[in-house]
Each structure stands twice: as C-alpha cells, then as structure tokens.
Design a protein around this motif. Structure first.
Motif, PDB file in Angstrom:
ATOM      1  N   SER A   1       0.847  -1.194   0.000  1.00  0.00           N
ATOM      2  CA  SER A   1       0.000   0.000   0.000  1.00  0.00           C
ATOM      3  C   SER A   1       0.886   1.249   0.000  1.00  0.00           C
ATOM      4  O   SER A   1       2.064   1.196   0.383  1.00  0.00           O
ATOM      5  CB  SER A   1      -0.903   0.007   1.235  1.00  0.00           C
ATOM      6  OG  SER A   1      -0.110   0.152   2.413  1.00  0.00           O
ATOM      7  N   LYS A   2       0.308   2.354  -0.430  1.00  0.00           N
ATOM      8  CA  LYS A   2       1.051   3.620  -0.496  1.00  0.00           C
ATOM      9  C   LYS A   2       1.621   3.992   0.871  1.00  0.00           C
ATOM     10  O   LYS A   2       2.773   4.413   0.995  1.00  0.00           O
ATOM     11  CB  LYS A   2       0.126   4.720  -0.999  1.00  0.00           C
ATOM     12  CG  LYS A   2       0.794   6.060  -1.285  1.00  0.00           C
ATOM     13  CD  LYS A   2      -0.200   6.985  -1.975  1.00  0.00           C
ATOM     14  CE  LYS A   2       0.476   8.290  -2.402  1.00  0.00           C
ATOM     15  NZ  LYS A   2       0.832   9.149  -1.266  1.00  0.00           N
TER      16      LYS A   2
ATOM     17  N   GLN B   1       2.418   2.027   3.354  1.00  0.00           N
ATOM     18  CA  GLN B   1       3.534   1.157   3.721  1.00  0.00           C
ATOM     19  C   GLN B   1       4.790   1.496   2.928  1.00  0.00           C
ATOM     20  O   GLN B   1       5.895   1.490   3.473  1.00  0.00           O
ATOM     21  CB  GLN B   1       3.150  -0.308   3.499  1.00  0.00           C
ATOM     22  CG  GLN B   1       2.284  -0.894   4.602  1.00  0.00           C
ATOM     23  CD  GLN B   1       2.086  -2.380   4.425  1.00  0.00           C
ATOM     24  OE1 GLN B   1       1.537  -2.826   3.424  1.00  0.00           O
ATOM     25  NE2 GLN B   1       2.521  -3.153   5.402  1.00  0.00           N
TER      26      GLN B   1
END
Length: 350
Positions: free
Chosen positions: A63-64, A66
């Motif tokens: 995800s962005k 992370q």
C-alpha cells in the motif's frame, strides 16, 4: 515436476541477498559452484542444482502508506520502505545477466515472481522453474498468469492450509501439472517447535502426483537433512557470501561453509542409502577377518588328543571356525599340537 528417482534437487535461494548488485549475485553463484568434496574417501560430490532470485514489481507491492513509511532498520537501504525495496530490485535486464551467468556455470535458474507485472521478465529469458512465494499462494490472479506460461511451478506452503493449497492447485492444473510443493514455515528464523516436518508425510500421502520438498528457514543444516531423510525431493535454503552483510536475510542464510556442509551431507546421505536387504559388503572383509571370533583353545592340546567342548572358547582373528561350526571341531583328533589360546584351523585336526 522433478522426477522422484533423481537425487535431491538443491536450490540456493539468493533472494535479495545480492543487495541490488549483479556482481554480488555472481559471487554467490560462484559460491554455489564450488566443488563439494569429502576428504576422507576423496569423493567429488554433486553441488547445488539451482539458484533462485526474487522479482518484485513495486507498483504492485505494498500500500502507499507502507511504501512511504519510514524504515529505520540497520538493514535499511533507504529512508522509506519503498526506497529500501527499490535499491534491492534488479532490473529485468540484470536478472537476465544473472541468468546467463548461472546457466554458464551449469545451474538451473528459478524466479520467484511476486506480481503479474513481473512476468515482463519472460521477454528476456525463460527460467527453468517459476516459484510462488508463500504469501502469494492465495494470489489467484498471479497464479493464473504464471500457470498460463506453462513453465514448471514450485509452490511454497509457508502461509497456507489445505484449502489454500487446493485452491492454488485448482488454478494451476487448468494449464499443466508440472508442479512441486514445498513444505515451508514463514517464520524467520523458524523455531524448532514450529517446523513440523511431519507435514512432509501428509503432503506425500495426499499430493502424491506432485514432487514434495522442503523450503527451510531454520538456523543450521540439521532440519533440511532430516527433511531429506523423510523423503523430501527438493531442498531450498537461503545462501549468502557473508552472513554478517547488511540485509534482513543474511544472518539467517548459509554462508560458504554452511553451503558446503549441507550439500556434502545431503549427497553423502544419498550415497549411504544402498539397497533394501542385509548382506556382507566386500568392504568389511578386512575388518571381519581381523575382529570376528574363531574357535580357539583354552589349553595346550597335544597330538592325538580328542577335542572336548570345555577345551574351547572364542578369540580373534575371525578366519577360523565359527561357533556355529563347533561340530566340525568337537570330537576331532588333533594331528599337530595346538598351543593355548590359539585359533584352531582345519589343518590342525583330523
């Protein structure tokens, strides 16, 4: 599928232990290709069969939030986790360079593809096997795309139960059955209590049409050796040139000495199996003659005396009569004097 009558197929997992460097990857390959020797009997043993690389598509990785998270680990190669991962990635062309180098050394090359976008790699070369990482066994769209290539597939079960494994097999077998299944535990390193090698027996019984193996994350070499003894036909183990190098997988990998010892001991195990019967091997004849017991005298027995049971006991060497042959000695007449505590031979008795 790797044939069950072949020797154990040993995979050295480079993964990302190359730290983003083609040159380091090549040095690891050189390590894998070093001769494996057994010094006492002067045996030249078969080295590893394959190396494995991992390919990620960072656009399909995390995800962005992370990817943008700060990554302060001593093993970090960048400020954020995304930057860290980017440093560790080899480009498709670089994978191809490593592939060519490994093939020039006689090794198979296996590629773990972590996203559909990673199949771009196949424009450059065709790996001998594609590997499905444990985390992607439930990534059915990826499995479908990989299976469509018809390249043989190796599955790791480190995060899967029977349902997840069966779902994966259902997808892949729409295209082919050239599948190997590796028991795996995705704990790094794996605690001995969690290894559960008996899963190998379960897989062999319930998935007998596939080649069954073991992907190891324990410390040392005892567990993969035990897996081979239990019938694993594939062993996969992380490898590196230096376990002290920067990188999260380095410390849990085998260094040069560990690679040598693991491969040596697996190959020696293969040689040691032999055939399913009991017999006297010619190699033990010298020891047999030297160490076994033969019928011998307890006292001096003079010429003309008849040998009695109480005159006898057993001494080495083992080139005389055995106790099972005592009837060939007891009751016989001595034709040449036999000293005390000497083995009785046929030319001494009538």
């Amino acid at each position: 599928m790797i044939e069950n009558n072949q020797s154990v197929y040993i995979i050295g997992e480079i993964g990302q232990n190359h730290n983003g460097s083609v040159d380091i990857a090549k040095v690891i390959i050189d390590l894998v290709c070093r001769p494996i020797e057994e010094d006492l009997f002067h045996l030249d043993l078969k080295p590893m069969d394959a190396v494995k690389l991992t390919k990620r598509d960072l656009a399909q990785e995390l995800s962005k939030s992370q990817m943008e998270a700060l990554y302060n680990s001593p093993h970090s190669f960048g400020k954020t986790y995304g930057e860290h991962r980017e440093v560790l990635e080899l480009k498709d062309e670089e994978h191809y360079e490593v592939f060519k180098y490994a093939k020039s050394k006689g090794l198979d090359v296996i590629e773990t593809l972590c996203a559909i976008g990673c199949l771009s790699l196949l424009k450059y070369f065709t790996p001998d096997y594609l590997k499905v990482a444990s985390r992607d066994l439930t990534n059915l769209p990826l499995l479908n795309a990989m299976a469509e290539t018809k390249i043989p597939i190796i599955l790791s079960t480190g995060m899967a139960g029977k349902e997840q494994l069966d779902d994966a097999l259902k997808i892949i077998t729409k295209y082919h059955n050239n599948i190997s299944i590796l028991h795996c535990v995705s704990q790094y390193p794996t605690h001995p209590d969690n290894v559960n090698l008996n899963t190998l027996n379960y897989l062999k019984k319930n998935y007998e049409k596939y080649t069954i193996g073991y992907s190891d994350h324990t410390i040392g070499i005892a567990t993969p050796l035990a897996a081979v003894a239990m019938g694993a036909k594939i062993i996969e183990k992380h490898i590196t040139i230096d376990r002290r190098m920067k990188g999260t997988d380095q410390a849990g990998s085998l260094g040069p000495d560990g690679v040598n010892r693991m491969v040596r001991d697996i190959r020696l195990y293969e040689k040691s199996l032999g055939k399913e019967e009991i017999f006297i091997d010619p190699s033990v004849n010298t020891a047999k003659v030297k160490l076994e017991r033969s019928i011998a005298t307890k006292r001096v027995i003079a010429v003309g005396e008849i040998i009695q049971k109480e005159d006898l006991h057993l001494l080495s060497p083992g080139d005389g009569f055995k106790w099972a042959e005592k009837d060939k000695v007891i009751g016989r007449t001595v034709i040449t004097e036999i000293p005390e505590n000497e083995v009785i031979y046929p030319n001494m008795i009538s």
